[in-house]
Design a protein around this motif. Structure first.
Motif, mmCIF file in Angstrom:
data_model
loop_
_atom_site.group_PDB
_atom_site.id
_atom_site.type_symbol
_atom_site.label_atom_id
_atom_site.label_comp_id
_atom_site.label_asym_id
_atom_site.label_seq_id
_atom_site.Cartn_x
_atom_site.Cartn_y
_atom_site.Cartn_z
ATOM 1 N N GLY A 169 0.789 -1.225 0.000
ATOM 2 C CA GLY A 169 0.000 0.000 0.000
ATOM 3 C C GLY A 169 0.820 1.272 0.000
ATOM 4 O O GLY A 169 0.326 2.331 0.374
ATOM 5 N N ARG B 30 -6.517 6.314 -5.207
ATOM 6 C CA ARG B 30 -6.350 6.408 -3.759
ATOM 7 C C ARG B 30 -6.245 7.875 -3.364
ATOM 8 O O ARG B 30 -5.687 8.675 -4.106
ATOM 9 C CB ARG B 30 -5.096 5.666 -3.295
ATOM 10 C CG ARG B 30 -5.091 4.201 -3.662
ATOM 11 C CD ARG B 30 -6.102 3.446 -2.837
ATOM 12 N NE ARG B 30 -5.982 2.028 -3.132
ATOM 13 C CZ ARG B 30 -6.961 1.171 -3.005
ATOM 14 N NH1 ARG B 30 -8.127 1.568 -2.567
ATOM 15 N NH2 ARG B 30 -6.783 -0.087 -3.287
ATOM 16 N N ALA C 46 -0.941 6.550 -6.790
ATOM 17 C CA ALA C 46 -2.165 6.905 -6.061
ATOM 18 C C ALA C 46 -3.252 7.310 -7.032
ATOM 19 O O ALA C 46 -4.425 6.922 -6.882
ATOM 20 C CB ALA C 46 -1.884 8.034 -5.071
#
Length: 79
Positions: A34, A46, A41
């Motif tokens: 992650g 994200r 991202a």
């Protein structure tokens, strides 16, 4: 961090800066955990980036190229 705790990330950033080193993180390992730069991202939609400068994501091609031109290769940790 707490006042009495060692800030290891800050020490690495300082070391990298002082010695003009590349700070490369394996993209495959980072994504599994992650860890995202701005580009990843956005790609994975994200809301946050958690890989600050000077760290950069890269793949095996850069590792192979660097290993071919280096006199030594240091690896930390492992899966």
């Amino acid at each position: 961090t707490q006042q009495d705790e060692l800030d290891v990330a800050a020490q690495w950033r300082s070391f990298i800066s002082e010695h003009s080193l590349d700070a490369v993180v394996c993209i495959a390992a980072a994504l599994r955990r992650g860890v995202l730069n701005a580009e990843e991202a956005q790609r994975y939609q994200r809301p946050a980036v958690n890989l600050p400068a000077p760290w950069e994501l890269s793949g095996l091609g850069q590792l192979h190229e660097g290993a071919q031109s280096a006199d030594r290769l240091l690896c930390f940790g492992g899966d």
